[in-house]
Design an enzyme around this catalytic site. Sequence first.
Site, PDB file in Angstrom:
ATOM      1  N   GLY A   1      34.825  42.727  43.779  1.00 17.53           N
ATOM      2  CA  GLY A   1      35.281  42.965  45.147  1.00 17.53           C
ATOM      3  C   GLY A   1      35.761  41.744  45.884  1.00 17.53           C
TER       4      GLY A   1
ATOM      5  CD  GLU B   1      41.257  37.007  45.578  1.00 17.02           C
ATOM      6  OE1 GLU B   1      40.872  37.745  44.672  1.00 17.02           O
ATOM      7  OE2 GLU B   1      42.134  37.333  46.400  1.00 17.02           O
TER       8      GLU B   1
ATOM      9  N   PRO C   1      31.554  48.016  51.705  1.00 13.38           N
ATOM     10  CG  PRO C   1      32.292  49.781  53.038  1.00 13.38           C
ATOM     11  CD  PRO C   1      32.033  48.315  53.068  1.00 13.38           C
TER      12      PRO C   1
ATOM     13  N   GLY D   1      37.802  35.117  39.020  1.00  7.93           N
ATOM     14  CA  GLY D   1      36.484  35.223  38.411  1.00  7.93           C
ATOM     15  C   GLY D   1      35.466  34.329  39.098  1.00  7.93           C
TER      16      GLY D   1
ATOM     17  CE  LYS E   1      43.857  35.552  41.930  1.00  5.52           C
ATOM     18  NZ  LYS E   1      42.437  35.956  42.066  1.00  5.52           N
TER      19      LYS E   1
ATOM     20  N   GLY F   1      30.215  42.280  47.510  1.00  5.50           N
ATOM     21  CA  GLY F   1      31.591  42.734  47.428  1.00  5.50           C
ATOM     22  C   GLY F   1      31.791  44.227  47.319  1.00  5.50           C
ATOM     23  CB  SER F   2      31.583  46.668  45.310  1.00  4.72           C
ATOM     24  OG  SER F   2      31.871  48.035  45.137  1.00  4.72           O
TER      25      SER F   2
ATOM     26  CB  THR G   1      41.041  41.171  45.854  1.00  2.67           C
ATOM     27  OG1 THR G   1      41.298  40.303  44.736  1.00  2.67           O
ATOM     28  CG2 THR G   1      42.336  41.445  46.586  1.00  2.67           C
TER      29      THR G   1
END
Length: 238
Positions: free
Chosen positions: A14, A110, A201, A113, A37, A171-172, A16
């Site tokens: 998550g 960003e 979320p 990995g 990036k 991240g998630s 990004t």
Amino acid sequence: MTVLVISGTNTDIGKTVVTAAVAALARAAGRRVVVLKPAQTGVGPGEDGDAQVAVRLAGEEVAAVELARFPEPLAPATAASRAGMVPVTPRDVADAARKLATEYDLVLVEGAGGLLVRLDSEGGTLADAARLLDAPVLVVAAPALGTLNLVQLTGEALRARGLTPLGVVVGSWPEAPGLAERCNVPELADMAGAPLLGAVPEGAGALDPVRFRELAGQWLAPELGGEWDVEVFAERVR
């Protein structure tokens, strides 16, 4: 804070989407924002990379810059070597971020990995770029079993290099967290040696971009421009 480096503890956690949320809140506060990036892997010509995905979610006013794109979904150094292409070095990343910082109020770098994934054949990493920039690092972590070890290793690697971990963002975060996820919440800050600054979320990246921007402030703490409260969150998921 002009440059913020965003690193994951691993891939596909998550990063990004967290970058997009930070960008959306900074843009809503009136700041000029760019997502940088350094090395995009596993994406073909004409396809959206991570920076473009972040901009789609955060809003077209946010800019995207990609230094290199390598076709195979591998670590940047390996992907560059296999493609016979010139890799991106930490110095390239630092130079690009410094230049962008003269044009934008916030540069979000960003990574690919984890923190120590190699960018080039000399072993250069995102951590080396952060050190050249003297920039804080936001760590994006998974919530599930095994994350505490990865978060602690990342925090120790940052401090060993004289870098500042700004904080950790999950991240998630799952809609129905299990025992491991719920127990990990109070441990993440201790493992990182930095505060827990948010929980995005699961599935947030699939939201309509307008809705994404409306909700982003609920996922991130005031240090990142939102209103998320770690104590309220910890109590709710206990």
